[in-house]
Scaffold this motif. Structure first.
Motif, short mmCIF file in Angstrom:
data_model
loop_
_atom_site.label_atom_id
_atom_site.label_comp_id
_atom_site.label_asym_id
_atom_site.label_seq_id
_atom_site.Cartn_x
_atom_site.Cartn_y
_atom_site.Cartn_z
N GLY A 169 -13.59 80.96 27.86
CA GLY A 169 -13.13 79.98 28.84
C GLY A 169 -12.71 78.65 28.27
O GLY A 169 -12.09 77.84 28.98
N ARG A 170 -13.01 78.38 27.02
CA ARG A 170 -12.69 77.07 26.45
C ARG A 170 -11.18 76.79 26.48
O ARG A 170 -10.75 75.73 26.95
N ARG A 171 -10.41 77.73 25.96
CA ARG A 171 -8.98 77.49 25.82
C ARG A 171 -8.32 77.29 27.19
O ARG A 171 -7.60 76.32 27.42
N SER A 172 -8.56 78.21 28.11
CA SER A 172 -7.91 78.11 29.42
C SER A 172 -8.39 76.90 30.19
O SER A 172 -7.60 76.23 30.88
N SER A 173 -9.68 76.57 30.11
CA SER A 173 -10.22 75.43 30.84
C SER A 173 -9.69 74.11 30.29
O SER A 173 -9.33 73.20 31.07
N TYR A 174 -9.61 73.99 28.98
CA TYR A 174 -9.09 72.75 28.39
C TYR A 174 -7.61 72.58 28.69
O TYR A 174 -7.16 71.49 29.07
N ARG A 175 -6.86 73.65 28.56
CA ARG A 175 -5.43 73.59 28.88
C ARG A 175 -5.23 73.16 30.33
O ARG A 175 -4.35 72.33 30.62
N ALA A 176 -6.02 73.71 31.24
CA ALA A 176 -5.89 73.34 32.65
C ALA A 176 -6.23 71.88 32.88
O ALA A 176 -5.59 71.18 33.67
N ALA A 209 -11.42 79.14 7.11
CA ALA A 209 -11.10 80.49 7.59
C ALA A 209 -9.59 80.62 7.67
O ALA A 209 -8.92 79.72 8.18
N PRO A 210 -9.02 81.73 7.21
CA PRO A 210 -7.56 81.83 7.10
C PRO A 210 -6.80 81.59 8.40
O PRO A 210 -5.72 81.02 8.38
N ARG A 211 -7.35 82.00 9.53
CA ARG A 211 -6.60 81.91 10.78
C ARG A 211 -7.01 80.74 11.67
O ARG A 211 -6.40 80.52 12.72
N ALA A 212 -8.02 80.01 11.31
CA ALA A 212 -8.49 78.90 12.16
C ALA A 212 -7.50 77.75 12.10
O ALA A 212 -6.95 77.43 11.06
N ARG A 213 -7.31 77.10 13.24
CA ARG A 213 -6.33 76.04 13.35
C ARG A 213 -6.84 74.88 14.21
O ARG A 213 -7.76 75.03 15.02
N LEU A 214 -6.22 73.74 14.02
CA LEU A 214 -6.32 72.60 14.93
C LEU A 214 -5.06 72.61 15.78
O LEU A 214 -3.96 72.84 15.28
N TYR A 215 -5.22 72.34 17.09
CA TYR A 215 -4.08 72.33 18.00
C TYR A 215 -3.94 70.96 18.66
O TYR A 215 -4.94 70.35 19.06
N ARG A 216 -2.71 70.51 18.79
CA ARG A 216 -2.38 69.38 19.63
C ARG A 216 -2.02 69.94 21.00
O ARG A 216 -1.11 70.76 21.13
N VAL A 217 -2.76 69.52 22.03
CA VAL A 217 -2.55 70.04 23.38
C VAL A 217 -2.13 68.87 24.27
O VAL A 217 -2.83 67.86 24.36
N GLU A 218 -0.97 69.02 24.94
CA GLU A 218 -0.44 67.94 25.75
C GLU A 218 0.45 68.48 26.86
O GLU A 218 0.94 69.62 26.77
N PRO A 219 0.68 67.70 27.90
CA PRO A 219 1.57 68.15 28.98
C PRO A 219 2.98 68.35 28.46
O PRO A 219 3.43 67.66 27.55
N ASP A 220 3.70 69.31 29.06
CA ASP A 220 5.10 69.49 28.69
C ASP A 220 6.02 68.89 29.76
O ASP A 220 5.55 68.34 30.76
N GLU A 221 7.30 68.99 29.52
CA GLU A 221 8.27 68.35 30.40
C GLU A 221 8.40 69.04 31.75
O GLU A 221 8.93 68.48 32.71
N GLU A 222 7.94 70.28 31.86
CA GLU A 222 8.08 71.02 33.12
C GLU A 222 6.83 70.97 33.98
O GLU A 222 6.70 71.73 34.95
N GLY A 223 5.89 70.13 33.64
CA GLY A 223 4.67 70.04 34.42
C GLY A 223 3.58 71.00 33.99
O GLY A 223 2.53 71.09 34.63
N GLY A 224 3.82 71.71 32.90
CA GLY A 224 2.81 72.60 32.35
C GLY A 224 2.09 71.96 31.18
O GLY A 224 1.92 70.74 31.13
#
Length: 248
Positions: A169-176, A209-224
């Motif tokens: 639930g972390r990814r979907s909840s944070y994105r929301a 870890a080879p696949r672990a990443r940091l992500y920048r998460v922000e609103p986009d121009e279409e309201g998503g």
């Protein structure tokens, strides 16, 4: 006189979760002196003795001077506490309950001392709640279910979300939360990542870890909402056709 550099490091691991010590060694490599004083603050776990003991066991064998700062059985008066914290080269904050951590720090004036230390060049870092606390806001389970916490020391602009890939639930909840404006745009850490911010800007991102990443998460121009994976340097070699290759 050299200008003071203000730095915060967000950790997706360390001595409490990993056996290789790579992220902890990376933190120490960014200290302002070769043999730094490193203070562990376990407020978010209620100063759990086992947690403090694991820190000391992990860092006593390293080229540093480790210590702990207990607040639930406080040992210093206000002036001694300030002197102690300001003498540290690295302040390393452990995981646990972010909301409780902030409340206890404010009750003891630790929030003010940490801000002072930050502006004097002490490297501030931590895992989970110890990453959340430096930002303006965070994504947390401090109140049970995952939710938005519009609170923090504000030394890092925006919001932070730890455990982006490892807790349901972390990814979907944070994105929301970012999409609706419940949280400002921010940084999501997968487990294994380390992110260094210098004077407010991302200056280095590493991973154990080879696949672990940091992500920048922000609103986009279409309201998503949009997320962008940051390039990460591997902290240990991963053989690829007999060669060492950095993570893309």
């Amino acid at each position: 006189m050299a200008a003071v550099v203000r730095r915060v490091a967000l950790l997706g691991g360390g001595f409490s979760t990993d056996d290789d010590g790579l992220l902890d060694d990376w933190v120490l490599a960014h200290a302002r002196v070769s043999r730094p004083k490193v203070c562990f603050v376990a407020t978010a776990s209620g100063d759990a003795p086992a947690y403090q003991g694991r820190f000391l066991a992990a860092f006593q064998s390293r080229d540093c001077d480790p210590s702990v700062l207990p607040l639930f059985r406080r040992e210093h008066d206000d002036e001694a506490l300030r002197t102690f914290v300001l003498s540290q080269d690295v302040v390393y904050v452990g995981g646990g309950n972010t909301a409780n951590l902030l409340a206890v720090w404010r009750a003891h004036g630790v929030d003010r001392v940490l801000r002072e230390a930050f502006h004097l060049g002490t490297l501030l870092c931590g895992i989970s709640a110890g990453s959340n606390c430096w930002a303006e806001a965070s994504h947390t389970d401090s109140f049970g279910p995952l939710t938005s916490l519009p609170d923090g020391l504000g030394l890092l602009a925006g919001s932070v979300c730890p455990h982006y890939d490892s807790e349901p639930g972390r990814r979907s909840s944070y994105r929301a939360a970012v999409e609706t404006g419940a949280l400002p745009a921010g940084w999501a850490l997968e487990d294994g990542v380390g992110a260094l911010f210098t004077d407010g800007s991302l200056s280095e991102t590493v991973t154990r870890a080879p696949r672990a990443r940091l992500y920048r998460v922000e609103p986009d121009e279409e309201g998503g909402v949009k997320e962008q994976a940051m390039p990460c340097r591997l902290l240990q070699p991963w053989p690829v056709d007999g060669r060492e290759e950095a993570a893309p």
